[in-house]
Design an enzyme around this catalytic site. Structure first.
Site, PDB file in Angstrom:
ATOM      1  N   ARG A   1     -10.561  -3.799 -35.515  1.00 19.50           N
ATOM      2  CA  ARG A   1      -9.720  -2.614 -35.344  1.00 19.50           C
ATOM      3  C   ARG A   1      -8.360  -2.998 -34.756  1.00 19.50           C
ATOM      4  NH1 ARG A   1     -12.771   2.213 -32.759  1.00 19.50           N
ATOM      5  NH2 ARG A   1     -10.941   3.249 -33.629  1.00 19.50           N
TER       6      ARG A   1
ATOM      7  N   TYR B   1     -17.089   6.451 -36.768  1.00 18.13           N
ATOM      8  CA  TYR B   1     -18.218   6.592 -35.848  1.00 18.13           C
ATOM      9  C   TYR B   1     -19.450   7.246 -36.458  1.00 18.13           C
ATOM     10  CZ  TYR B   1     -14.589   5.405 -32.524  1.00 18.13           C
ATOM     11  OH  TYR B   1     -13.577   4.754 -31.865  1.00 18.13           O
TER      12      TYR B   1
ATOM     13  N   HIS C   1     -21.033  -1.043 -29.263  1.00 17.56           N
ATOM     14  CA  HIS C   1     -19.979  -0.223 -29.853  1.00 17.56           C
ATOM     15  C   HIS C   1     -20.401   0.133 -31.267  1.00 17.56           C
ATOM     16  CE1 HIS C   1     -17.253  -1.130 -26.586  1.00 17.56           C
ATOM     17  NE2 HIS C   1     -17.682  -2.385 -26.682  1.00 17.56           N
TER      18      HIS C   1
ATOM     19  N   PRO D   1     -16.141   7.620 -22.553  1.00 16.36           N
ATOM     20  CA  PRO D   1     -15.268   8.718 -22.948  1.00 16.36           C
ATOM     21  C   PRO D   1     -15.214   8.940 -24.453  1.00 16.36           C
ATOM     22  CG  PRO D   1     -13.977   6.846 -22.193  1.00 16.36           C
ATOM     23  CD  PRO D   1     -15.412   6.537 -21.888  1.00 16.36           C
ATOM     24  N   ASN D   2     -15.172  10.197 -24.802  1.00 14.70           N
ATOM     25  CA  ASN D   2     -15.032  10.704 -26.172  1.00 14.70           C
ATOM     26  C   ASN D   2     -16.273  10.519 -27.033  1.00 14.70           C
ATOM     27  OD1 ASN D   2     -12.293  11.636 -25.883  1.00 14.70           O
ATOM     28  ND2 ASN D   2     -11.723   9.480 -25.823  1.00 14.70           N
TER      29      ASN D   2
ATOM     30  N   ALA E   1     -13.207   3.472 -24.674  1.00 15.14           N
ATOM     31  CA  ALA E   1     -11.913   2.836 -24.415  1.00 15.14           C
ATOM     32  C   ALA E   1     -11.869   2.116 -23.069  1.00 15.14           C
ATOM     33  CB  ALA E   1     -10.797   3.873 -24.496  1.00 15.14           C
TER      34      ALA E   1
ATOM     35  N   GLU F   1     -23.574  -4.642 -23.900  1.00 16.61           N
ATOM     36  CA  GLU F   1     -22.427  -3.845 -24.339  1.00 16.61           C
ATOM     37  C   GLU F   1     -22.601  -3.507 -25.815  1.00 16.61           C
ATOM     38  OE1 GLU F   1     -17.630  -4.480 -25.052  1.00 16.61           O
ATOM     39  OE2 GLU F   1     -18.740  -5.983 -23.909  1.00 16.61           O
TER      40      GLU F   1
ATOM     41  N   ARG G   1     -15.372  13.449 -34.193  1.00 16.97           N
ATOM     42  CA  ARG G   1     -14.237  12.537 -34.071  1.00 16.97           C
ATOM     43  C   ARG G   1     -14.368  11.371 -35.052  1.00 16.97           C
ATOM     44  NH1 ARG G   1     -13.797   7.941 -29.889  1.00 16.97           N
ATOM     45  NH2 ARG G   1     -11.652   7.255 -30.177  1.00 16.97           N
TER      46      ARG G   1
ATOM     47  N   ASN H   1     -21.990   1.763 -23.835  1.00 18.64           N
ATOM     48  CA  ASN H   1     -20.841   1.886 -24.716  1.00 18.64           C
ATOM     49  C   ASN H   1     -19.761   2.504 -23.842  1.00 18.64           C
ATOM     50  OD1 ASN H   1     -18.836   2.576 -26.495  1.00 18.64           O
ATOM     51  ND2 ASN H   1     -20.212   3.404 -28.049  1.00 18.64           N
TER      52      ASN H   1
END
Length: 144
Positions: A107, A23, A100, A10-11, A77, A98, A18, A74
């Site tokens: 964070r 990012y 990111h 998502p996103n 969230a 995985e 964003r 990725n």
């Protein structure tokens, strides 16, 4: 020829818009082009899929049972709370890396834990779009 599935959660479709300080400024399409180039340079094939919907990502993971040798994901969230994604990854019994773009461990505290990490072969984070390329290279090594 080995074939991998690259999943964006998502996103991630808003990458470049964003939070560019977190990012980066590259769009998702630009990142996907770099992923494809990297995969092809390693002599592999890939499909790339993005969704903001948990069920659509789970369906794609299930497709890995038949058509793919490994997964680079990725989960956005969903990384931090989706036991459904975790169970899907575990069920297909394919190596999963995985990734990111940001360093999730530097964070907000809620981002520090990954519920999918225990069913992945490894986690790469904090290298921006290069996290994907490192993940692809790691998958290549795993499959070689």
């Amino acid at each position: 020829m080995k074939k991998i599935l690259v999943l964006h959660g998502p996103n991630i479709n808003l990458t470049g818009i964003r939070e560019p300080g977190t990012y980066g400024k590259d769009t998702l399409e630009t990142i996907n082009e770099e992923i494809r180039d990297c995969v092809h340079s390693l002599g592999m094939e890939c499909d790339i899929f993005q969704s903001n919907h948990e069920g659509a990502l789970i369906d794609k993971i299930h497709e890995a049972l038949e058509g793919y040798d490994g997964i680079v994901i990725n989960a956005g969230a969903y990384t931090h709370y989706s036991y459904a994604l975790r169970d899907a990854i575990s069920s297909v019994k394919k190596p999963c890396v995985e990734v990111h773009m940001s360093n999730i461990h530097a964070r907000e505290p809620f981002r520090h834990e990954s519920v999918i990490a225990p069913v992945c072969v490894g986690q790469i984070c904090g290298f921006g779009k290069n996290s994907y390329l490192l993940g692809v290279r790691a998958m290549y090594e795993l499959l070689s």
